[in-house]
Design a protein around this motif. Sequence first.
Motif, mmCIF file in Angstrom:
data_model
loop_
_atom_site.group_PDB
_atom_site.id
_atom_site.type_symbol
_atom_site.label_atom_id
_atom_site.label_comp_id
_atom_site.label_asym_id
_atom_site.label_seq_id
_atom_site.Cartn_x
_atom_site.Cartn_y
_atom_site.Cartn_z
ATOM 1 N N GLU A 47 0.903 -1.214 -0.030
ATOM 2 C CA GLU A 47 -0.113 0.208 0.102
ATOM 3 C C GLU A 47 0.844 1.195 -0.024
ATOM 4 O O GLU A 47 1.862 1.401 0.928
ATOM 5 N N THR A 70 -1.978 15.530 5.654
ATOM 6 C CA THR A 70 -2.825 14.331 5.792
ATOM 7 C C THR A 70 -2.203 13.265 5.009
ATOM 8 O O THR A 70 -1.470 13.349 4.016
ATOM 9 N N LEU A 112 -3.876 7.438 0.678
ATOM 10 C CA LEU A 112 -3.350 6.183 0.092
ATOM 11 C C LEU A 112 -3.275 6.581 -1.308
ATOM 12 O O LEU A 112 -4.420 6.945 -2.172
ATOM 13 N N ARG A 149 -7.113 8.397 -1.756
ATOM 14 C CA ARG A 149 -8.151 8.576 -0.599
ATOM 15 C C ARG A 149 -7.295 9.080 0.422
ATOM 16 O O ARG A 149 -6.268 8.440 1.128
ATOM 17 N N LEU A 155 -6.921 9.885 4.227
ATOM 18 C CA LEU A 155 -7.028 8.834 5.428
ATOM 19 C C LEU A 155 -6.906 9.704 6.695
ATOM 20 O O LEU A 155 -7.577 9.260 7.665
ATOM 21 N N SER A 157 -5.451 9.695 10.425
ATOM 22 C CA SER A 157 -4.751 8.595 10.927
ATOM 23 C C SER A 157 -5.638 7.180 10.220
ATOM 24 O O SER A 157 -6.710 7.197 9.903
ATOM 25 N N THR A 158 -4.721 6.218 10.410
ATOM 26 C CA THR A 158 -5.252 5.176 10.101
ATOM 27 C C THR A 158 -4.783 3.794 11.020
ATOM 28 O O THR A 158 -3.989 4.026 11.567
ATOM 29 N N ARG A 179 -1.910 2.714 15.657
ATOM 30 C CA ARG A 179 -2.225 3.680 15.134
ATOM 31 C C ARG A 179 -1.090 4.423 13.968
ATOM 32 O O ARG A 179 0.032 4.728 14.672
#
Length: 150
Positions: free
Chosen positions: A57, A65, A68, A95, A97, A99-100, A132
């Motif tokens: 990925e 920010t 992706l 895309r 995101l 935080s992911t 995270r």
Amino acid sequence: MALGMLILAGGTLHFFKISILYLGNRDRSKPCWIRVSSSERFSIIYIHSIYKEPVVEEFQIDQGTIVLKGVRALHPGILEYYGFEDMKEFHPMDRRLGSTFFRVGMGEEQRLWIRNKKISFREVGEKGDQLRLGLRSVSLGEYLFHRLFL
């Protein structure tokens, strides 16, 4: 003169802000901080748990920010999981995101790859832990303290 230099240095350490990418674990106190630029690229690399095939990925920092930017995979099942209908190796995305979250896998290792550095998720958590991945702005002093003492 020395006092003035000390005040200037302290002010610089406190007010000069830098961006960091962090990989943290709510259950443990071993976060990984990496200083990043405003358009830094990085990847998450892992072996898919069901299909046992590699997935990459690809991300980029954009305007504070995490975005992706695309997914690399060859297995049709993995491509279907992401919603891709063709067999191209790379599928571009855009895309945003913020935080992911990731879960440390039970099998093969997952890695954060930034510049020439590979960081295993297991350096930050144990199998099954939730991690995270986020972006923060911190003072230079806080960053240096973290690097030196934590």
